[in-house]
Design an enzyme around this catalytic site. Structure first.
Site, PDB file in Angstrom:
ATOM      1  CE  LYS A  41      -0.371  -0.254   5.053  1.00 51.14           C
ATOM      2  NZ  LYS A  41      -1.194  -0.813   6.150  1.00 51.14           N
ATOM      3  NE  ARG A 139      -7.236   0.085  10.351  1.00 50.99           N
ATOM      4  CZ  ARG A 139      -5.971  -0.162  10.045  1.00 50.99           C
ATOM      5  NH1 ARG A 139      -5.065   0.789  10.149  1.00 50.99           N
ATOM      6  NH2 ARG A 139      -5.581  -1.356   9.647  1.00 50.99           N
ATOM      7  CG  HIS A 169      -4.297  -4.518  11.604  1.00 52.54           C
ATOM      8  ND1 HIS A 169      -3.184  -5.134  11.082  1.00 52.54           N
ATOM      9  CD2 HIS A 169      -3.944  -3.218  11.795  1.00 52.54           C
ATOM     10  CE1 HIS A 169      -2.200  -4.238  10.964  1.00 52.54           C
ATOM     11  NE2 HIS A 169      -2.631  -3.080  11.393  1.00 52.54           N
ATOM     12  NE  ARG A 223      -3.046  -8.072   7.494  1.00 53.03           N
ATOM     13  CZ  ARG A 223      -3.735  -8.546   8.528  1.00 53.03           C
ATOM     14  NH1 ARG A 223      -4.409  -9.675   8.411  1.00 53.03           N
ATOM     15  NH2 ARG A 223      -3.763  -7.891   9.674  1.00 53.03           N
ATOM     16  CE1 TYR A 269      11.928  32.900   0.638  1.00 52.15           C
ATOM     17  CE2 TYR A 269      12.198  30.508   0.783  1.00 52.15           C
ATOM     18  CZ  TYR A 269      11.898  31.647   0.043  1.00 52.15           C
ATOM     19  OH  TYR A 269      11.564  31.527  -1.278  1.00 52.15           O
ATOM     20  CB  CYS A 315      13.938  26.688   0.115  1.00 49.10           C
ATOM     21  SG  CYS A 315      15.155  27.830   0.766  1.00 49.10           S
ATOM     22  CG  MET A 316       8.582  24.156  -2.743  1.00 47.05           C
ATOM     23  SD  MET A 316       7.516  24.992  -3.922  1.00 47.05           S
ATOM     24  CE  MET A 316       6.461  25.948  -2.848  1.00 47.05           C
ATOM     25  CG  ASP A 317      11.724  24.036  -5.256  1.00 48.25           C
ATOM     26  OD1 ASP A 317      10.821  23.186  -5.233  1.00 48.25           O
ATOM     27  OD2 ASP A 317      11.530  25.254  -5.445  1.00 48.25           O
TER      28      ASP A 317
HETATM   29  C1  LIG Z   1      -0.472  -1.823   6.833  1.00 46.35           C
HETATM   30  C2  LIG Z   1      -1.070  -3.092   7.277  1.00 46.35           C
HETATM   31  C3  LIG Z   1      -0.271  -4.231   7.477  1.00 46.35           C
HETATM   32  C4  LIG Z   1       1.241  -4.209   7.433  1.00 46.35           C
HETATM   33  O1  LIG Z   1       1.717  -3.885   8.729  1.00 46.35           O
HETATM   34  P1  LIG Z   1       3.288  -3.798   9.046  1.00 46.35           P
HETATM   35  O2  LIG Z   1       3.336  -3.353  10.460  1.00 46.35           O
HETATM   36  O3  LIG Z   1       3.840  -2.775   8.120  1.00 46.35           O
HETATM   37  O4  LIG Z   1       3.849  -5.146   8.813  1.00 46.35           O
HETATM   38  C5  LIG Z   1      -0.910  -5.425   7.760  1.00 46.35           C
HETATM   39  N1  LIG Z   1      -2.252  -5.488   7.863  1.00 46.35           N
HETATM   40  C6  LIG Z   1      -3.052  -4.412   7.710  1.00 46.35           C
HETATM   41  C7  LIG Z   1      -4.532  -4.553   7.848  1.00 46.35           C
HETATM   42  C8  LIG Z   1      -2.495  -3.176   7.422  1.00 46.35           C
HETATM   43  O5  LIG Z   1      -3.286  -2.099   7.289  1.00 46.35           O
END
Ligand SMILES: *Cc1c(COP(=O)(O)O)cnc(C)c1O
Length: 373
Positions: A41, A139, A169, A223, A269, A315-317
Site C-alpha cells: 500500500k 477501525r 489487525h 501480512r 528565508y 526551502c521548497m526545492d
Molecule cells: C499496513 C497493514 C499491514 C502491514 O503492517 P506492518 O506493520 O507494516 O507489517 C498489515 N495489515 C493491515 C490490515 C495493514 O493495514
C-alpha cells in the site's frame, strides 16, 4: 527525442535485493504452508509498488495487499496472476471492477454487501471477499459474533459473491505487554470458530505479530509490510529481532553550489542562520516539496562520510548545509542511508520529526524519482 534520464541529482535509491533478503528471512519464520502477503500500500511505503511487488513475489510472497482501489488497479495492470487484497473499505461502485479484475475486497458490514449486490449481479466473475473482524483496532470490521454471522449470512445470500477469507489487525502487537493483544486474539479466534464453514484464508499477523508474538497466529497467511522494507515496527521489536533487517531506502543528492560566507552573512528565508565566522556553505537541490519538510531543519546529512547539519530554513526545492571545508560541486550527499562508516536511519528522521519510521518514506514525495538497484 525521448528523454529517459533524470536531470536533478536528488533521488531515492531502493535496494531490491535488501527487500528480497528480508522476505527470504521472514519466510524462514513461517510454517511451510503459510503464505506471505506482501503489503505494498501507499506505493509500497514510498518505495515504489511495482518494483517492490515484483521483488517480493520473486522472493516468496504469493499475494499482495493494498489500501485502495486505485492502488489495486495499478498493481493489477502490471501483474496478471497474484491475488490482490484491498485492506480498507472500498466504495460499492468499485465492486464490479474488483470482480472483473480478480481483486479481493474487505467486507466489514452487512450493509456494505447489500449495497454492493446490485452492482455485481451480472458480472462474469464472482466477487471475492475477506471478512474483517474488528477485534480491538476500532477501525473497520464486525465487532460481535452476531454482526459476524449476519455478515456471513448476507454474503451467502448474495448472488455472485464468495467468501474467501477472514482477518483481523492488532493494535498493540509491537509492545511487550500482551494483555490487550491477548483479548484481540481471543475474540478473533472465537469469530473464526463461529463461522459455519472456514474460508480459504484466515490471516491476522502483521510484522510485529509475526516477529514477537506466538507462531500459532500465522494461520494461513501473514501480512508483512514494514519488515519487508527493512525497518522495525517499534524500538521494542528492534531490540528482539530474530535476524537483522536490511533497510532498502536511501535518499541521495549532490552539492550543486558551494560558497564561503563571512561572519555576519546569513542563510535562507528569515535570515535565521547567521555565520559567526567565515564558513563554507553547500546547497542541496532538495526541499520540503520533496518531503524534506521544514521540521528537519538542523538534521544532519552525510557528505564525505561525515555528518554535517542543514542550516537555515529549508526551502521548497533547496536547502543549505554547513561544510567544514570547500567541496566540489557534484559531491555526493546522503540524507537517508549509509555513507562510509556512518548511516542516517529512518529512525533518526522519525525521532527528529516526532513520528514513527513508517511515516518517513511515505512523506518523500512523488517528485523524487525512485531508482532501483
Ligand atoms: C499496513 C497493514 C499491514 C502491514 O503492517 P506492518 O506493520 O507494516 O507489517 C498489515 N495489515 C493491515 C490490515 C495493514 O493495514
Amino acid at each position: 527525442m525521448k528523454i529517459q534520464q533524470y536531470f536533478r541529482p536528488t533521488k531515492a535509491v531502493v535496494d531490491l535485493q535488501a527487500i528480497q533478503q528480508n522476505v527470504i528471512n521472514l519466510k524462514k519464520l513461517l510454517q511451510p504452508n503459510v503464505q506471505i502477503i506482501a503489503v505494498v500500500k501507499a506505493n509500497a511505503y514510498g518505495h515504489g509498488d511495482v518494483a517492490v511487488a515484483k521483488a517480493a513475489l520473486e522472493a516468496g510472497a504469493t499475494m499482495l495487499a493494498v489500501a485502495t482501489p486505485d492502488e489495486a488497479l495499478h498493481i493489477r495492470a502490471h501483474f496478471e496472476e497474484p491475488d490482490i487484497l484491498i485492506l480498507g473499505a472500498s466504495p460499492v461502485s468499485f465492486a464490479p471492477y474488483a470482480a472483473q479484475q480478480r481483486i479481493i475486497l474487505t467486507a466489514f458490514a452487512s450493509e456494505w454487501v447489500q449495497q454492493a449486490a446490485p452492482f455485481i449481479a451480472d458480472e462474469a466473475n464472482p466477487l471475492r471477499l475477506h471478512i474483517k473482524v474488528d477485534s480491538g483496532m476500532g477501525r473497520i470490521g464486525v465487532r460481535s459474533e452476531q454482526e459476524l454471522l449476519d455478515l456471513y449470512q448476507t454474503i451467502q445470500n448474495t448472488v455472485n459473491v464468495e467468501l474467501d477469507g477472514i482477518f483481523t489487525h492488532f493494535a498493540t502487537a509491537d509492545e511487550e505487554d500482551n494483555s490487550y493483544f491477548d483479548r484481540q486474539v481471543q475474540f478473533f479466534e472465537k469469530c473464526v470458530t463461529a463461522l459455519p464453514e472456514k474460508p480459504r484464508l484466515v490471516h491476522a499477523s502483521n510484522t510485529a505479530t509475526s516477529l514477537v508474538k506466538d507462531a500459532h497466529l500465522q494461520f494461513d497467511a501473514v501480512r508483512y509490510g514494514i519488515s519487508m522494507y527493512g525497518l522495525s515496527p517499534s524500538p521494542y521489536v528492534e531490540s528482539i529481532l530474530p535476524f537483522p533487517l536490511q533497510p532498502a531506502f536511501s535518499l541521495e543528492s549532490e552539492l550543486v553550489h558551494v560558497k564561503q560566507l563571512q561572519a555576519g552573512d546569513s542563510v535562507g528565508y528569515g535570515a535565521t542562520f547567521e555565520a559567526t565566522s567565515d564558513m563554507w556553505i553547500g546547497t542541496i537541490p532538495v526541499g520540503y516539496a520533496d518531503g524534506v519538510i521544514r521540521k528537519l531543519g538542523g538534521q544532519e546529512v552525510l557528505i564525505d562520510g561525515q555528518r554535517m547539519p542543514i542550516v537555515g530554513r529549508i526551502c521548497m526545492d533547496q536547502c543549505m548545509v554547513a561544510l567544514p571545508k570547500a567541496y566540489a560541486i557534484g559531491e555526493k550527499v546522503t540524507l537517508i542511508g549509509r555513507q562510509g562508516q556512518d548511516a542516517i536511519s529512518m529512525n533518526e528522521w522519525a525521532a527528529k520529526l516526532e513520528t514513527i519510521n513508517y511515516e518517513v518514506p511515505c512523506i518523500i514525495t512523488a517528485r523524487v524519482p525512485r531508482l532501483y538497484i
